[in-house]
Motif scaffolding. Sequence first.
Motif, PDB file in Angstrom:
ATOM      1  N   ASN A 282       0.804  -1.232   0.000  1.00  0.00           N
ATOM      2  CA  ASN A 282       0.000   0.000   0.000  1.00  0.00           C
ATOM      3  C   ASN A 282       0.830   1.272   0.000  1.00  0.00           C
ATOM      4  N   PHE A 283       1.966   1.253   0.654  1.00  0.00           N
ATOM      5  CA  PHE A 283       2.840   2.429   0.701  1.00  0.00           C
ATOM      6  C   PHE A 283       3.140   2.955  -0.706  1.00  0.00           C
ATOM      7  N   PRO A 284       3.482   2.080  -1.670  1.00  0.00           N
ATOM      8  CA  PRO A 284       3.787   2.588  -3.023  1.00  0.00           C
ATOM      9  C   PRO A 284       2.588   3.216  -3.731  1.00  0.00           C
ATOM     10  N   LYS A 285       1.377   2.972  -3.249  1.00  0.00           N
ATOM     11  CA  LYS A 285       0.176   3.511  -3.900  1.00  0.00           C
ATOM     12  C   LYS A 285      -0.040   4.999  -3.625  1.00  0.00           C
ATOM     13  N   HIS A 290      -1.833  10.995  -4.545  1.00  0.00           N
ATOM     14  CA  HIS A 290      -1.538  12.422  -4.707  1.00  0.00           C
ATOM     15  C   HIS A 290      -1.964  12.910  -6.092  1.00  0.00           C
ATOM     16  N   GLN A 291      -1.737  12.099  -7.097  1.00  0.00           N
ATOM     17  CA  GLN A 291      -2.154  12.475  -8.453  1.00  0.00           C
ATOM     18  C   GLN A 291      -3.672  12.596  -8.548  1.00  0.00           C
ATOM     19  N   CYS A 314      -2.686  14.453   0.096  1.00  0.00           N
ATOM     20  CA  CYS A 314      -3.926  13.699  -0.091  1.00  0.00           C
ATOM     21  C   CYS A 314      -5.182  14.467   0.304  1.00  0.00           C
ATOM     22  N   MET A 315      -5.073  15.758   0.577  1.00  0.00           N
ATOM     23  CA  MET A 315      -6.232  16.528   1.021  1.00  0.00           C
ATOM     24  C   MET A 315      -6.375  17.804   0.212  1.00  0.00           C
ATOM     25  N   VAL A 316      -7.628  18.190   0.019  1.00  0.00           N
ATOM     26  CA  VAL A 316      -7.924  19.492  -0.572  1.00  0.00           C
ATOM     27  C   VAL A 316      -9.051  20.113   0.248  1.00  0.00           C
ATOM     28  N   VAL A 350      -8.494  12.056  -0.011  1.00  0.00           N
ATOM     29  CA  VAL A 350      -8.356  10.978  -0.980  1.00  0.00           C
ATOM     30  C   VAL A 350      -7.418   9.931  -0.384  1.00  0.00           C
ATOM     31  N   HIS A 351      -7.732   8.662  -0.573  1.00  0.00           N
ATOM     32  CA  HIS A 351      -6.928   7.595   0.036  1.00  0.00           C
ATOM     33  C   HIS A 351      -6.725   6.458  -0.951  1.00  0.00           C
TER      34      HIS A 351
END
Length: 398
Positions: A282-285, A290-291, A314-316, A350-351
Amino acid sequence: MTGDLGKAWDRVTDPAKLDIIATTQAKDNERCRLEVSRSFISDTLTVPSKEMCDYAVQASLGDDVYHEPNTAALEAHMARLFGKEAALFVPSGTMSNQLAMRTHLKQPPYSVLCDHRAHVYACEAGGVAFHSGAQVIPVIPSNRHHLTLDDIQKFIVLDEDIHFALTQVIELENTLHGSIFPQDEIIRISEFARKRGIKMHLDGARIWHVAVETGTPLDVLCEPFDSISACFSKGLGAPVGSCLMGSKEFIARARWFRKTFGGGMRQTGFFAASVAYALTHNFPKLAAVHQLTRRLERGLLELGVEITGSVETCMVFYNPSPIGTNYTEIAERAEQLPSPLLLGGSRLVVHIQTSEQAIDDFLNVLRSLAEEKKAAGFVRPAGKVDDGSYKDIYVRRK
Protein backbone atom coordinates in the motif's frame (compact mmCIF):
# COMPACT_ATOMS: atom_id res chain seq x y z
CA MET A 1 -20.56 -33.64 29.74
CA THR A 2 -23.59 -35.55 31.00
CA GLY A 3 -25.74 -35.59 34.10
CA ASP A 4 -26.88 -32.77 36.34
CA LEU A 5 -23.46 -31.08 36.38
CA GLY A 6 -23.40 -30.95 32.58
CA LYS A 7 -26.86 -29.44 32.51
CA ALA A 8 -25.80 -26.82 35.04
CA TRP A 9 -22.78 -25.90 32.94
CA ASP A 10 -24.97 -25.68 29.85
CA ARG A 11 -27.23 -23.20 31.65
CA VAL A 12 -24.15 -21.03 32.24
CA THR A 13 -22.47 -21.36 28.86
CA ASP A 14 -25.39 -21.54 26.46
CA PRO A 15 -26.50 -17.89 27.00
CA ALA A 16 -22.97 -16.75 26.09
CA LYS A 17 -22.95 -18.38 22.66
CA LEU A 18 -22.83 -15.92 19.80
CA ASP A 19 -22.49 -16.05 16.03
CA ILE A 20 -21.82 -12.57 14.64
CA ILE A 21 -20.89 -13.66 11.13
CA ALA A 22 -23.87 -12.96 8.89
CA THR A 23 -24.79 -15.39 6.15
CA THR A 24 -24.25 -12.47 3.76
CA GLN A 25 -20.96 -11.40 5.38
CA ALA A 26 -18.82 -11.71 2.27
CA LYS A 27 -21.25 -9.56 0.27
CA ASP A 28 -21.56 -7.13 3.19
CA ASN A 29 -17.80 -6.71 3.30
CA GLU A 30 -17.64 -6.01 -0.43
CA ARG A 31 -20.39 -3.43 -0.01
CA CYS A 32 -18.36 -1.83 2.77
CA ARG A 33 -15.31 -1.66 0.49
CA LEU A 34 -17.45 0.04 -2.14
CA GLU A 35 -18.72 2.58 0.40
CA VAL A 36 -15.16 3.33 1.50
CA SER A 37 -14.14 3.89 -2.12
CA ARG A 38 -16.74 6.68 -2.24
CA SER A 39 -15.92 8.35 1.06
CA PHE A 40 -14.00 11.63 1.30
CA ILE A 41 -14.31 11.93 5.08
CA SER A 42 -10.96 10.47 6.18
CA ASP A 43 -8.30 7.96 5.25
CA THR A 44 -8.90 6.31 8.64
CA LEU A 45 -11.99 4.73 7.05
CA THR A 46 -9.96 2.47 4.76
CA VAL A 47 -10.60 -1.23 5.31
CA PRO A 48 -8.40 -4.32 4.92
CA SER A 49 -8.44 -5.82 1.46
CA LYS A 50 -9.11 -9.53 1.05
CA GLU A 51 -5.44 -10.00 0.16
CA MET A 52 -4.34 -8.27 3.38
CA CYS A 53 -6.65 -10.49 5.44
CA ASP A 54 -5.40 -13.63 3.69
CA TYR A 55 -1.82 -12.66 4.50
CA ALA A 56 -2.57 -11.65 8.08
CA VAL A 57 -4.27 -14.89 9.13
CA GLN A 58 -0.93 -16.64 8.63
CA ALA A 59 0.65 -14.52 11.39
CA SER A 60 2.49 -15.84 14.41
CA LEU A 61 0.78 -16.54 17.72
CA GLY A 62 2.06 -14.88 20.86
CA ASP A 63 1.27 -12.49 23.69
CA ASP A 64 2.80 -9.07 23.01
CA VAL A 65 3.08 -8.19 26.71
CA TYR A 66 5.52 -11.10 26.89
CA HIS A 67 6.72 -11.80 23.34
CA GLU A 68 4.97 -11.89 19.98
CA PRO A 69 7.33 -12.83 17.13
CA ASN A 70 5.74 -10.97 14.22
CA THR A 71 5.17 -7.84 16.32
CA ALA A 72 8.78 -7.90 17.52
CA ALA A 73 9.93 -8.23 13.91
CA LEU A 74 7.73 -5.28 12.91
CA GLU A 75 9.13 -3.12 15.72
CA ALA A 76 12.72 -3.94 14.73
CA HIS A 77 11.94 -3.14 11.10
CA MET A 78 10.30 0.18 11.99
CA ALA A 79 13.27 1.22 14.10
CA ARG A 80 15.62 0.57 11.17
CA LEU A 81 13.29 2.23 8.68
CA PHE A 82 13.08 5.42 10.75
CA GLY A 83 16.71 5.46 11.82
CA LYS A 84 16.08 4.99 15.54
CA GLU A 85 17.24 2.43 18.08
CA ALA A 86 13.89 0.93 19.03
CA ALA A 87 10.16 0.98 18.33
CA LEU A 88 6.93 0.13 20.11
CA PHE A 89 3.66 -1.03 18.54
CA VAL A 90 0.58 0.61 20.06
CA PRO A 91 -3.17 0.53 19.33
CA SER A 92 -3.53 4.11 18.05
CA GLY A 93 -1.78 7.29 17.02
CA THR A 94 -3.31 9.11 19.96
CA MET A 95 -1.76 6.62 22.38
CA SER A 96 1.56 6.89 20.57
CA ASN A 97 1.62 10.68 20.90
CA GLN A 98 0.49 10.58 24.51
CA LEU A 99 3.09 7.96 25.42
CA ALA A 100 5.76 10.16 23.86
CA MET A 101 4.69 13.17 25.93
CA ARG A 102 4.48 11.15 29.14
CA THR A 103 7.87 9.56 28.54
CA HIS A 104 9.69 12.79 27.65
CA LEU A 105 8.21 14.87 30.47
CA LYS A 106 9.92 13.99 33.73
CA GLN A 107 9.40 16.66 36.38
CA PRO A 108 6.69 19.35 36.32
CA PRO A 109 6.04 22.18 35.90
CA TYR A 110 6.57 21.87 32.16
CA SER A 111 4.99 22.79 28.84
CA VAL A 112 4.69 21.42 25.31
CA LEU A 113 4.80 23.81 22.36
CA CYS A 114 2.96 22.91 19.15
CA ASP A 115 0.93 24.26 16.26
CA HIS A 116 -2.56 25.31 17.33
CA ARG A 117 -3.99 22.84 14.80
CA ALA A 118 -1.89 19.90 16.01
CA HIS A 119 -3.70 16.63 16.61
CA VAL A 120 -1.99 16.21 19.98
CA TYR A 121 -3.56 19.49 21.11
CA ALA A 122 -6.84 19.75 19.21
CA CYS A 123 -8.01 16.15 18.80
CA GLU A 124 -6.75 14.01 21.68
CA ALA A 125 -9.32 14.90 24.36
CA GLY A 126 -6.94 17.01 26.41
CA GLY A 127 -4.60 14.05 26.80
CA VAL A 128 -1.42 16.05 27.38
CA ALA A 129 -3.00 17.76 30.37
CA PHE A 130 -4.73 14.61 31.64
CA HIS A 131 -1.89 12.10 31.29
CA SER A 132 1.16 14.31 31.74
CA GLY A 133 -0.11 17.33 33.66
CA ALA A 134 1.55 19.59 31.11
CA GLN A 135 0.58 22.99 29.85
CA VAL A 136 0.25 23.17 26.06
CA ILE A 137 1.40 26.30 24.25
CA PRO A 138 -0.54 26.35 20.95
CA VAL A 139 1.03 28.66 18.38
CA ILE A 140 -0.58 30.07 15.25
CA PRO A 141 1.97 29.98 12.40
CA SER A 142 2.57 33.47 11.05
CA ASN A 143 2.70 32.13 7.47
CA ARG A 144 -0.61 30.24 7.92
CA HIS A 145 1.11 27.04 6.80
CA HIS A 146 3.76 25.76 9.21
CA LEU A 147 5.56 26.85 12.34
CA THR A 148 8.91 28.56 11.89
CA LEU A 149 11.78 28.98 14.32
CA ASP A 150 10.78 32.64 14.65
CA ASP A 151 7.25 31.60 15.68
CA ILE A 152 8.63 29.21 18.26
CA GLN A 153 11.12 31.68 19.70
CA LYS A 154 8.28 34.13 20.35
CA PHE A 155 6.33 31.72 22.53
CA ILE A 156 8.74 29.16 23.96
CA VAL A 157 9.45 29.33 27.69
CA LEU A 158 13.18 29.07 28.38
CA ASP A 159 13.86 31.00 31.56
CA GLU A 160 13.12 29.86 35.10
CA ASP A 161 10.69 32.62 36.00
CA ILE A 162 8.41 30.86 38.49
CA HIS A 163 5.33 32.31 36.76
CA PHE A 164 5.83 30.07 33.72
CA ALA A 165 6.20 26.38 32.85
CA LEU A 166 9.45 25.59 31.08
CA THR A 167 9.04 24.17 27.58
CA GLN A 168 10.49 20.68 27.52
CA VAL A 169 9.02 19.34 24.27
CA ILE A 170 8.47 20.90 20.86
CA GLU A 171 5.87 18.84 18.98
CA LEU A 172 5.60 19.12 15.21
CA GLU A 173 3.26 17.37 12.76
CA ASN A 174 4.08 16.24 9.23
CA THR A 175 1.89 16.24 7.29
CA LEU A 176 -0.40 18.65 9.09
CA HIS A 177 -3.82 18.37 7.44
CA GLY A 178 -2.18 17.32 4.21
CA SER A 179 0.49 20.02 4.09
CA ILE A 180 4.20 19.22 4.12
CA PHE A 181 6.43 20.78 6.76
CA PRO A 182 9.60 22.05 5.00
CA GLN A 183 12.54 19.94 6.10
CA ASP A 184 14.98 22.84 6.26
CA GLU A 185 12.75 24.59 8.81
CA ILE A 186 12.47 21.40 10.85
CA ILE A 187 16.26 21.21 10.96
CA ARG A 188 16.50 24.85 12.12
CA ILE A 189 14.02 24.19 14.90
CA SER A 190 15.77 20.98 15.90
CA GLU A 191 19.19 22.64 16.13
CA PHE A 192 17.69 25.33 18.32
CA ALA A 193 15.98 22.74 20.54
CA ARG A 194 19.00 20.51 20.97
CA LYS A 195 21.22 23.37 22.07
CA ARG A 196 18.75 23.98 24.89
CA GLY A 197 18.07 20.37 25.86
CA ILE A 198 14.49 20.46 24.55
CA LYS A 199 13.06 17.24 23.13
CA MET A 200 11.58 17.09 19.64
CA HIS A 201 8.58 14.86 18.92
CA LEU A 202 7.06 14.27 15.49
CA ASP A 203 3.46 13.31 14.99
CA GLY A 204 4.17 11.57 11.72
CA ALA A 205 0.74 9.98 11.32
CA ARG A 206 0.95 10.72 7.60
CA ILE A 207 4.74 10.94 7.26
CA TRP A 208 4.40 8.28 4.55
CA HIS A 209 2.91 10.92 2.25
CA VAL A 210 5.83 13.26 2.85
CA ALA A 211 8.37 10.57 1.98
CA VAL A 212 6.59 9.68 -1.26
CA GLU A 213 5.91 13.26 -2.35
CA THR A 214 9.41 14.57 -1.64
CA GLY A 215 11.34 11.41 -2.45
CA THR A 216 13.06 11.65 0.94
CA PRO A 217 13.77 8.48 2.97
CA LEU A 218 11.94 8.19 6.27
CA ASP A 219 15.12 8.08 8.35
CA VAL A 220 16.29 11.36 6.81
CA LEU A 221 12.95 13.04 7.46
CA CYS A 222 12.99 11.88 11.08
CA GLU A 223 16.65 12.40 12.00
CA PRO A 224 15.93 15.77 13.69
CA PHE A 225 13.48 14.19 16.15
CA ASP A 226 13.97 12.39 19.45
CA SER A 227 10.73 10.48 18.99
CA ILE A 228 8.33 9.77 16.13
CA SER A 229 4.79 8.47 15.97
CA ALA A 230 3.76 6.86 12.67
CA CYS A 231 0.24 5.63 11.96
CA PHE A 232 -0.60 2.48 10.01
CA SER A 233 -4.31 3.06 9.47
CA LYS A 234 -3.91 6.56 8.02
CA GLY A 235 -2.52 6.38 4.52
CA LEU A 236 -1.37 2.78 4.62
CA GLY A 237 -4.77 1.18 5.13
CA ALA A 238 -3.90 -1.28 7.90
CA PRO A 239 -6.76 -2.03 10.33
CA VAL A 240 -5.13 -1.07 13.63
CA GLY A 241 -2.05 0.49 15.11
CA SER A 242 0.75 3.00 15.21
CA CYS A 243 4.42 2.78 16.13
CA LEU A 244 6.47 4.96 18.44
CA MET A 245 10.19 5.20 17.66
CA GLY A 246 13.09 6.54 19.69
CA SER A 247 16.14 5.52 21.70
CA LYS A 248 16.27 2.17 23.52
CA GLU A 249 15.96 3.90 26.87
CA PHE A 250 13.02 6.00 25.68
CA ILE A 251 11.11 3.01 24.25
CA ALA A 252 11.76 0.89 27.34
CA ARG A 253 10.15 3.58 29.49
CA ALA A 254 7.34 4.09 26.96
CA ARG A 255 6.60 0.36 27.06
CA TRP A 256 6.12 0.68 30.81
CA PHE A 257 3.73 3.58 30.33
CA ARG A 258 1.92 1.67 27.58
CA LYS A 259 1.04 -0.92 30.21
CA THR A 260 -0.09 1.85 32.57
CA PHE A 261 -2.31 3.28 29.83
CA GLY A 262 -3.92 -0.12 29.22
CA GLY A 263 -2.24 -0.50 25.86
CA GLY A 264 -0.47 -3.79 26.46
CA MET A 265 -2.08 -6.16 23.95
CA ARG A 266 -2.07 -9.90 23.57
CA GLN A 267 -2.35 -11.64 20.17
CA THR A 268 -1.08 -8.82 17.97
CA GLY A 269 0.45 -10.97 15.23
CA PHE A 270 -2.58 -10.44 12.97
CA PHE A 271 -2.17 -6.67 13.26
CA ALA A 272 1.60 -6.79 12.70
CA ALA A 273 1.16 -8.92 9.59
CA SER A 274 -1.46 -6.49 8.28
CA VAL A 275 1.04 -3.67 8.71
CA ALA A 276 3.74 -5.66 6.92
CA TYR A 277 1.35 -6.16 4.00
CA ALA A 278 0.48 -2.45 4.02
CA LEU A 279 4.13 -1.37 4.01
CA THR A 280 4.87 -3.69 1.10
CA HIS A 281 1.78 -3.21 -1.06
CA ASN A 282 0.00 0.00 0.00
CA PHE A 283 2.84 2.43 0.70
CA PRO A 284 3.79 2.59 -3.02
CA LYS A 285 0.18 3.51 -3.90
CA LEU A 286 0.42 6.93 -2.27
CA ALA A 287 1.96 8.56 -5.34
CA ALA A 288 -1.20 7.69 -7.27
CA VAL A 289 -3.28 9.05 -4.37
CA HIS A 290 -1.54 12.42 -4.71
CA GLN A 291 -2.15 12.48 -8.45
CA LEU A 292 -5.83 11.70 -7.93
CA THR A 293 -6.10 14.46 -5.33
CA ARG A 294 -4.62 16.97 -7.78
CA ARG A 295 -7.10 15.83 -10.39
CA LEU A 296 -9.88 16.56 -7.89
CA GLU A 297 -8.42 20.00 -7.22
CA ARG A 298 -8.23 20.82 -10.92
CA GLY A 299 -11.84 19.80 -11.35
CA LEU A 300 -12.92 22.07 -8.52
CA LEU A 301 -11.01 25.01 -9.95
CA GLU A 302 -12.55 24.48 -13.38
CA LEU A 303 -16.00 24.66 -11.78
CA GLY A 304 -15.15 27.97 -10.10
CA VAL A 305 -14.91 26.61 -6.58
CA GLU A 306 -12.45 28.38 -4.27
CA ILE A 307 -9.54 26.27 -3.02
CA THR A 308 -8.77 27.29 0.56
CA GLY A 309 -6.05 24.70 1.10
CA SER A 310 -4.07 23.70 -1.97
CA VAL A 311 -3.13 20.08 -2.54
CA GLU A 312 0.27 18.99 -1.29
CA THR A 313 -0.52 15.33 -0.64
CA CYS A 314 -3.93 13.70 -0.09
CA MET A 315 -6.23 16.53 1.02
CA VAL A 316 -7.92 19.49 -0.57
CA PHE A 317 -9.90 22.15 1.29
CA TYR A 318 -12.55 24.00 -0.64
CA ASN A 319 -15.21 26.68 -0.34
CA PRO A 320 -18.25 26.17 -2.61
CA SER A 321 -19.91 29.54 -1.92
CA PRO A 322 -18.54 31.15 -5.13
CA ILE A 323 -20.84 28.85 -7.13
CA GLY A 324 -23.81 29.52 -4.85
CA THR A 325 -24.00 26.35 -2.77
CA ASN A 326 -22.85 25.09 0.63
CA TYR A 327 -21.50 21.94 2.28
CA THR A 328 -24.86 20.78 3.59
CA GLU A 329 -26.53 21.04 0.20
CA ILE A 330 -23.65 19.23 -1.47
CA ALA A 331 -23.69 16.42 1.11
CA GLU A 332 -27.45 15.96 0.76
CA ARG A 333 -27.22 15.78 -3.04
CA ALA A 334 -24.28 13.37 -2.82
CA GLU A 335 -26.25 11.06 -0.52
CA GLN A 336 -29.07 10.89 -3.08
CA LEU A 337 -26.87 9.33 -5.77
CA PRO A 338 -27.61 5.69 -6.69
CA SER A 339 -24.25 4.94 -5.08
CA PRO A 340 -23.93 7.63 -2.37
CA LEU A 341 -20.86 9.71 -1.64
CA LEU A 342 -19.84 10.39 1.96
CA LEU A 343 -18.60 13.93 2.63
CA GLY A 344 -17.35 15.75 5.69
CA GLY A 345 -17.50 19.48 5.02
CA SER A 346 -14.67 21.64 3.76
CA ARG A 347 -12.07 18.86 3.79
CA LEU A 348 -11.84 16.23 1.06
CA VAL A 349 -9.51 13.32 1.77
CA VAL A 350 -8.36 10.98 -0.98
CA HIS A 351 -6.93 7.59 0.04
CA ILE A 352 -5.67 4.33 -1.44
CA GLN A 353 -9.22 3.00 -1.85
CA THR A 354 -10.77 6.13 -3.38
CA SER A 355 -12.15 5.32 -6.83
CA GLU A 356 -11.77 7.53 -9.89
CA GLN A 357 -15.53 7.21 -10.37
CA ALA A 358 -16.09 8.79 -6.95
CA ILE A 359 -14.03 11.81 -8.06
CA ASP A 360 -16.08 12.14 -11.25
CA ASP A 361 -19.39 11.75 -9.42
CA PHE A 362 -18.46 14.37 -6.82
CA LEU A 363 -17.49 16.88 -9.48
CA ASN A 364 -20.72 16.15 -11.36
CA VAL A 365 -22.72 16.89 -8.21
CA LEU A 366 -21.04 20.28 -7.94
CA ARG A 367 -21.47 20.93 -11.65
CA SER A 368 -25.20 20.23 -11.46
CA LEU A 369 -25.63 22.46 -8.42
CA ALA A 370 -23.65 25.27 -10.05
CA GLU A 371 -25.81 25.10 -13.16
CA GLU A 372 -29.01 25.12 -11.09
CA LYS A 373 -27.88 28.13 -9.07
CA LYS A 374 -26.87 30.02 -12.19
CA ALA A 375 -30.22 29.26 -13.85
CA ALA A 376 -31.96 30.55 -10.71
CA GLY A 377 -30.14 33.89 -11.03
CA PHE A 378 -27.12 33.40 -8.77
CA VAL A 379 -24.25 35.77 -9.61
CA ARG A 380 -20.74 34.90 -8.48
CA PRO A 381 -19.49 37.47 -5.92
CA ALA A 382 -16.60 39.67 -6.96
CA GLY A 383 -13.22 39.11 -5.35
CA LYS A 384 -12.00 36.36 -3.06
CA VAL A 385 -14.48 34.89 -0.61
CA ASP A 386 -13.13 34.27 2.89
CA ASP A 387 -15.17 31.59 4.57
CA GLY A 388 -12.96 31.51 7.66
CA SER A 389 -11.81 28.02 6.80
CA TYR A 390 -8.32 28.52 8.24
CA LYS A 391 -9.88 28.78 11.66
CA ASP A 392 -12.66 26.24 11.23
CA ILE A 393 -11.46 23.33 9.14
CA TYR A 394 -9.14 22.00 11.80
CA VAL A 395 -11.76 21.49 14.46
CA ARG A 396 -12.61 17.85 15.22
CA ARG A 397 -10.59 16.48 12.32
CA LYS A 398 -8.97 13.05 12.46
